[in-house]
Scaffold this motif. Structure first.
Motif, PDB file in Angstrom:
ATOM      1  N   PRO A  82       1.001  -1.294  -0.076  1.00  0.00           N
ATOM      2  CA  PRO A  82      -0.212  -0.012  -0.169  1.00  0.00           C
ATOM      3  C   PRO A  82       1.166   1.191   0.746  1.00  0.00           C
ATOM      4  O   PRO A  82       1.576   0.956   0.288  1.00  0.00           O
ATOM      5  CB  PRO A  82      -0.431  -0.071   1.376  1.00  0.00           C
ATOM      6  CG  PRO A  82       0.345  -1.290   2.522  1.00  0.00           C
ATOM      7  CD  PRO A  82       0.972  -1.779   0.881  1.00  0.00           C
ATOM      8  N   ASP A 103      -2.963   2.197  -4.135  1.00  0.00           N
ATOM      9  CA  ASP A 103      -3.850   3.101  -3.518  1.00  0.00           C
ATOM     10  C   ASP A 103      -4.671   2.287  -2.327  1.00  0.00           C
ATOM     11  O   ASP A 103      -4.795   1.161  -2.834  1.00  0.00           O
ATOM     12  CB  ASP A 103      -4.262   4.184  -4.297  1.00  0.00           C
ATOM     13  CG  ASP A 103      -4.934   5.309  -3.775  1.00  0.00           C
ATOM     14  OD1 ASP A 103      -4.476   5.882  -2.362  1.00  0.00           O
ATOM     15  OD2 ASP A 103      -5.385   6.034  -4.568  1.00  0.00           O
ATOM     16  N   ILE A 104      -4.958   2.874  -2.046  1.00  0.00           N
ATOM     17  CA  ILE A 104      -5.593   2.288  -0.704  1.00  0.00           C
ATOM     18  C   ILE A 104      -7.040   2.648  -0.834  1.00  0.00           C
ATOM     19  O   ILE A 104      -7.984   3.579  -1.450  1.00  0.00           O
ATOM     20  CB  ILE A 104      -5.682   2.876   0.794  1.00  0.00           C
ATOM     21  CG1 ILE A 104      -5.742   4.461   1.201  1.00  0.00           C
ATOM     22  CG2 ILE A 104      -3.993   2.971   1.190  1.00  0.00           C
ATOM     23  CD1 ILE A 104      -5.771   5.255   2.386  1.00  0.00           C
ATOM     24  N   ASN A 109      -6.053   0.645   4.224  1.00  0.00           N
ATOM     25  CA  ASN A 109      -5.917  -0.869   3.668  1.00  0.00           C
ATOM     26  C   ASN A 109      -5.815  -0.451   2.220  1.00  0.00           C
ATOM     27  O   ASN A 109      -6.600  -0.057   1.521  1.00  0.00           O
ATOM     28  CB  ASN A 109      -6.402  -1.695   4.413  1.00  0.00           C
ATOM     29  CG  ASN A 109      -6.043  -2.165   5.848  1.00  0.00           C
ATOM     30  OD1 ASN A 109      -4.700  -1.878   6.519  1.00  0.00           O
ATOM     31  ND2 ASN A 109      -6.999  -2.646   6.575  1.00  0.00           N
ATOM     32  N   ILE A 110      -5.056  -1.480   2.256  1.00  0.00           N
ATOM     33  CA  ILE A 110      -4.740  -2.024   0.130  1.00  0.00           C
ATOM     34  C   ILE A 110      -5.797  -1.927  -0.389  1.00  0.00           C
ATOM     35  O   ILE A 110      -6.611  -2.890   0.459  1.00  0.00           O
ATOM     36  CB  ILE A 110      -3.777  -2.918  -0.005  1.00  0.00           C
ATOM     37  CG1 ILE A 110      -3.046  -2.400  -1.726  1.00  0.00           C
ATOM     38  CG2 ILE A 110      -4.373  -4.258   0.246  1.00  0.00           C
ATOM     39  CD1 ILE A 110      -2.007  -3.261  -1.878  1.00  0.00           C
ATOM     40  N   ASP A 111      -6.407  -1.393  -1.996  1.00  0.00           N
ATOM     41  CA  ASP A 111      -7.323  -1.572  -2.504  1.00  0.00           C
ATOM     42  C   ASP A 111      -7.552  -2.700  -3.102  1.00  0.00           C
ATOM     43  O   ASP A 111      -6.269  -2.799  -3.619  1.00  0.00           O
ATOM     44  CB  ASP A 111      -7.880  -0.467  -3.174  1.00  0.00           C
ATOM     45  CG  ASP A 111      -9.095  -0.887  -3.672  1.00  0.00           C
ATOM     46  OD1 ASP A 111      -9.488  -1.835  -3.883  1.00  0.00           O
ATOM     47  OD2 ASP A 111      -9.938   0.615  -4.394  1.00  0.00           O
ATOM     48  N   ALA A 136      -7.136  -5.941   6.557  1.00  0.00           N
ATOM     49  CA  ALA A 136      -7.548  -5.968   5.253  1.00  0.00           C
ATOM     50  C   ALA A 136      -8.227  -6.697   5.144  1.00  0.00           C
ATOM     51  O   ALA A 136      -8.380  -8.404   5.463  1.00  0.00           O
ATOM     52  CB  ALA A 136      -6.121  -5.884   4.451  1.00  0.00           C
ATOM     53  N   SER A 342      -4.697   8.071  -1.192  1.00  0.00           N
ATOM     54  CA  SER A 342      -3.189   7.920  -0.226  1.00  0.00           C
ATOM     55  C   SER A 342      -3.199   9.896   0.652  1.00  0.00           C
ATOM     56  O   SER A 342      -2.967   9.754   1.660  1.00  0.00           O
ATOM     57  CB  SER A 342      -2.545   7.290  -0.096  1.00  0.00           C
ATOM     58  OG  SER A 342      -2.924   5.517  -0.909  1.00  0.00           O
TER      59      SER A 342
END
Length: 377
Positions: A82, A103-104, A109-111, A136, A342
């Motif tokens: 992320p 990106d989140i 959290n990470i998308d 996540a 982010s």
């Protein structure tokens, strides 16, 4: 001043137990890879729900050694992570690999829907960071990881004891709910003093169900030695010491209790701030959040932070700059605007005081001052 973290309150309450276990270590005179480390590794593996655990010097080392054990050590190799997880990026570059940022989403959290697009022929692993104690979306991330045969490394530095409930499985089914760290190929933990499970210094842990990886990581943490002075791998020195393991073993007994108190504090914040114009942190239905941090969002973040400080309330920003805008990561080649979620979060997030010994009266004061400030603006 109401602090963001305060380790002294916990130390005061459990001081006798800490002194007793430290004294046991001193009386034996073995401070490196002794019985206390072995005991804590066994206890933490059982707590997490995995077969193996290896104590190391820090959470950063846990990530670095995990990647090294997976064979990630060549310049040009990429690891997906992320864009907002500042500490994690330093572990990736220390192996020689390149952070491939994603990106989140609204959970910080990470998308998971953006990971596949970031995968290239150079991708060697995916790191899912359970930021702020919120797991996540592992089910979706694992689908992508499995599709491309990529190992998933869980960065659990802020999520000791957090639980992920697979939304595709019935809640009562065995294995439907698992602690983070036990779901991917490897789980990595930090025991930095302010973590949900914190040592009296640095410390880290790697957990896995893969016996071959376990054996390799044990070698890598001490010169790659099968026995003293017989090195079969080019390892390093990264060991959890006896005193820290002894302290952590005592603390582990109380971790679930402390996490429950964190959820209670989060609930009180939500109750007192429910009509506030600030955005409260999401609590996803398929997770059991452990609230390492309680992070609100407001476009007036800097003004609010300064106001609270004047009122005797400390706050934090985790983290003020996304990775691609940090000067030392300029070489990654990203630019402003590449990771809008982010970037936006970095300008709005504010971490409120959060630790198990926080008093109810302090929670009320924090919330009252936030409401007072935002209602005037």
């Amino acid at each position: 001043m109401i602090p963001v973290f305060d380790t002294t309150r916990q130390i005061k309450k459990y001081r006798r137990q800490f002194i007793k276990t430290i004294d046991e270590v001193m009386s034996k005179g073995n401070f490196i890879l002794g019985s206390k480390v072995a005991q804590f590794e066994k206890e933490f593996a059982a707590y997490t729900g995995v077969k193996f655990a290896v104590g190391v010097a820090s959470g950063t080392d846990a990530l670095m050694l995990s990647m090294q054990a997976l064979g990630i050590n060549n310049p040009g190799e990429e690891v997906i992570m992320p864009a907002n997880s500042y500490p994690t990026a330093f572990a990736v570059v220390s192996t020689g690999a390149r952070p491939r940022l994603v990106d989140i989403d609204g959970s910080f959290n990470i998308d998971p829907l953006k990971i596949e697009k970031a995968i290239t022929a150079k991708t060697r692993a995916i790191i899912a960071v359970h930021l702020f104690g919120q797991p996540a979306d592992l089910q979706k991330i694992m689908q992508t990881a499995n599709k491309y045969n990529l190992p998933l490394i869980e960065d659990c530095a802020q999520a000791h004891g957090a639980v992920y409930k697979n939304p595709t499985l019935p809640s009562g089914l065995r294995g439907a709910s698992k602690k983070v760290g036990s779901i991917g190929k490897i789980g990595c933990y930090s025991f930095y003093p302010t973590k949900n499970l914190g040592a009296f210094g640095d410390g880290g842990m790697i957990v896995t169900n893969d016996e071959e990886l376990f054996k390799k990581i044990k070698l890598l943490r001490m010169y790659g030695e099968e026995e003293r002075y017989k090195s079969v791998l080019q390892g390093r020195i990264s060991r959890l010491d006896e005193i820290q393991a002894a302290i952590l073993s005592v603390k582990l007994q109380y971790l679930d209790k402390w996490n429950e108190r964190r959820r209670e504090i989060a609930g009180k914040y939500r109750s007192h701030l429910e009509n506030s114009p600030c955005r409260l942190p999401p609590a996803l239905p398929f997770t059991k959040h452990v609230y390492h941090l309680f992070v609100i969002r407001t476009k007036k973040r800097d003004l609010l932070k300064n106001y609270l400080e004047k009122k005797g309330i400390a706050t934090g920003i985790h983290y003020p700059v996304p990775i691609h805008l940090v000067p030392s990561f300029k070489s990654l080649g990203y630019k402003e605007g590449d990771f809008p979620e982010s970037e936006k979060a970095a300008k709005e997030i504010l971490s409120l005081p959060m630790f198990p010994e926080l008093k109810d009266s302090e929670i009320v004061k924090v919330a009252q001052e936030i409401n007072s400030f935002l209602e005037k603006k």
